[in-house]
Structure formats: C-alpha cells, structure tokens
Design a protein around this motif. Sequence first.
Motif, mmCIF file in Angstrom:
data_model
loop_
_atom_site.group_PDB
_atom_site.id
_atom_site.type_symbol
_atom_site.label_atom_id
_atom_site.label_comp_id
_atom_site.label_asym_id
_atom_site.label_seq_id
_atom_site.Cartn_x
_atom_site.Cartn_y
_atom_site.Cartn_z
ATOM 1 N N ILE A 267 85.736 54.403 119.932
ATOM 2 C CA ILE A 267 84.706 53.459 119.487
ATOM 3 C C ILE A 267 84.996 52.977 118.072
ATOM 4 C CG2 ILE A 267 82.267 53.253 118.833
ATOM 5 C CD1 ILE A 267 81.608 55.142 121.174
ATOM 6 N N SER A 268 85.354 53.910 117.202
ATOM 7 C CA SER A 268 85.522 53.572 115.783
ATOM 8 C C SER A 268 86.733 52.683 115.507
ATOM 9 C CB SER A 268 85.624 54.856 114.947
ATOM 10 O OG SER A 268 86.793 55.587 115.282
ATOM 11 N N ASP A 269 87.592 52.492 116.494
ATOM 12 C CA ASP A 269 88.722 51.571 116.341
ATOM 13 C C ASP A 269 88.284 50.106 116.438
ATOM 14 O OD1 ASP A 269 90.646 53.476 115.915
ATOM 15 O OD2 ASP A 269 91.266 53.601 118.015
ATOM 16 N N PHE A 270 87.045 49.883 116.855
ATOM 17 C CA PHE A 270 86.515 48.535 117.003
ATOM 18 C C PHE A 270 85.524 48.227 115.884
ATOM 19 C CE2 PHE A 270 88.258 49.461 121.047
ATOM 20 C CZ PHE A 270 88.431 48.274 121.752
ATOM 21 N N GLU A 271 85.302 46.954 115.630
ATOM 22 C CA GLU A 271 84.251 46.563 114.701
ATOM 23 C C GLU A 271 82.908 47.030 115.262
ATOM 24 O OE1 GLU A 271 84.359 45.127 111.671
ATOM 25 O OE2 GLU A 271 86.539 45.380 111.796
ATOM 26 N N PRO A 272 82.003 47.500 114.402
ATOM 27 C CA PRO A 272 80.755 48.094 114.896
ATOM 28 C C PRO A 272 79.957 47.216 115.856
ATOM 29 C CG PRO A 272 81.026 48.572 112.571
ATOM 30 C CD PRO A 272 82.131 47.632 112.936
ATOM 31 N N GLN A 273 79.788 45.949 115.530
ATOM 32 C CA GLN A 273 78.988 45.100 116.406
ATOM 33 C C GLN A 273 79.675 44.871 117.749
ATOM 34 O OE1 GLN A 273 77.403 41.515 114.650
ATOM 35 N NE2 GLN A 273 76.725 40.716 116.622
ATOM 36 N N ILE A 274 80.994 44.761 117.738
ATOM 37 C CA ILE A 274 81.741 44.590 118.984
ATOM 38 C C ILE A 274 81.616 45.847 119.846
ATOM 39 C CG2 ILE A 274 84.048 44.320 119.973
ATOM 40 C CD1 ILE A 274 84.730 42.567 117.553
ATOM 41 N N ALA A 275 81.742 47.011 119.217
ATOM 42 C CA ALA A 275 81.605 48.272 119.951
ATOM 43 C C ALA A 275 80.209 48.386 120.559
ATOM 44 C CB ALA A 275 81.882 49.444 119.025
ATOM 45 N N ALA A 276 79.200 48.036 119.781
ATOM 46 C CA ALA A 276 77.825 48.090 120.292
ATOM 47 C C ALA A 276 77.668 47.187 121.504
ATOM 48 C CB ALA A 276 76.844 47.701 119.193
#
Length: 219
Positions: free
Chosen positions: A53-62
């Motif tokens: 998850i943390s490999d992605f931008e936070p909003q994209i992961a959400a």
Amino acid sequence: MIYDVSLLDVTSINEIEGRWSHDDYMALLNVFEFGDPGEATDQDLKELLYMAISDFEPQIAAALILQHQLGEELNQGQIEQISHDMLKENVAEHYSDISFHSRLFDINELLYKAYNGKFPHAKASVIKVQLVPHHKTDMVVDEAIALKCLAPIINDHSVMKRLYNNQLAGKEEFVEAAAIIWYFKTLENDEYEIITSHYWINDAAFTALKKEVNIEIED
C-alpha cells in the motif's frame, strides 16, 4: 418491556480483530500488484500489504481499496470523493450514509497503519452489557433493543441521542440501529457484546453503571 441494565465494560480499540481474512489479504495484495507471497502467515501477509500500500500515493491507495471493497455499492465519483476526504477527516464518523461506517473504519485502519499515521486515527468502542428482562419473554434482543436499553444511561448530549431520540424512545422504527452497532454478539447470562464507533458511544458517554429501564417495542 422492562430490563435491568448493567454496564459491564467499555474499551476503545483501533482495529477489529479478525475483520480481514487470509483471502482478503491475498486479494488486496493482488490489487496492489504484489508478487506471490508464498506460504506467508496472515500476520506476514498483513505486513506485506502495508508495504504494498505504502508504495502508492495515499489517495490512490485509498481509492484502490475502496473500489475493491465497495465498488459494487459506490460509483466512481463517490469513491474519488471519499478517498480525498479520508486524508482530512475520519470518514467512518462523518460519511453521510452510516451503513458504510464499519467498512470505512476497517479500510481506514489499513491505511492508517500502512502510512504510519498519515490518515486520521479512528477508534471503535467494545461494550459489554447485561440486559435482564423482568418477565420471561421469547423476544430476541437485537441492536434496536440493546440501544434503547443503553440510552437511559448515556448522556443526553451524545450524538446518537440527539440524532435518533425518537427512535430510541420507540416513536419511530429504529432501522438505523443495525448500522450504529457494527457487530452484535449474544453471550451467556443475558450478556451482549457490542462494537460500535467511538463517535456513537464511548466510555465518557455513560452516566451510570446500572439502571432499570422501560423501553417501547414496536409491534
């Protein structure tokens, strides 16, 4: 219907144990395009998922998790809005449709831990209560009855009592009770375990430990 209500315990938690299964972790790892984790334990899968998850931008992961978990119920615009709001506020408390609150809490917990606190910290309450009827009855205690029994020992300024006063008083059908109580378990000796949002009920909301209460039951 008259009940003797006894508040046995109230604790705060930030994760509901057992909410995510082995298959859930595997499916979400696939969403984040993580390779084959092999024979990893559930705890290892959870840690791998945090990393993925943390490999992605936070909003994209959400948005990716929301799409996977709630994509059949929410449209793309709603998912984009929630993924944006999640970074600023606890959507498990503030989203307008309370039927989504428990699942948004679970999603928020994953994101909060994956990003080491970048998302707001959400809390839930685990409440253990004993509800003893004065007379023998075949009536099954459900979420609505449980909340009506608790209401007299909860502060009048609580959000739940301000928003659902008529339902708690039995003047209107309490259909929202099943969304306010996320998990409801019947124990032994007329005891029940309730998991709900800290927003609806928390330890500071209670004004008494025991009380005889008379509640209205819809026909």
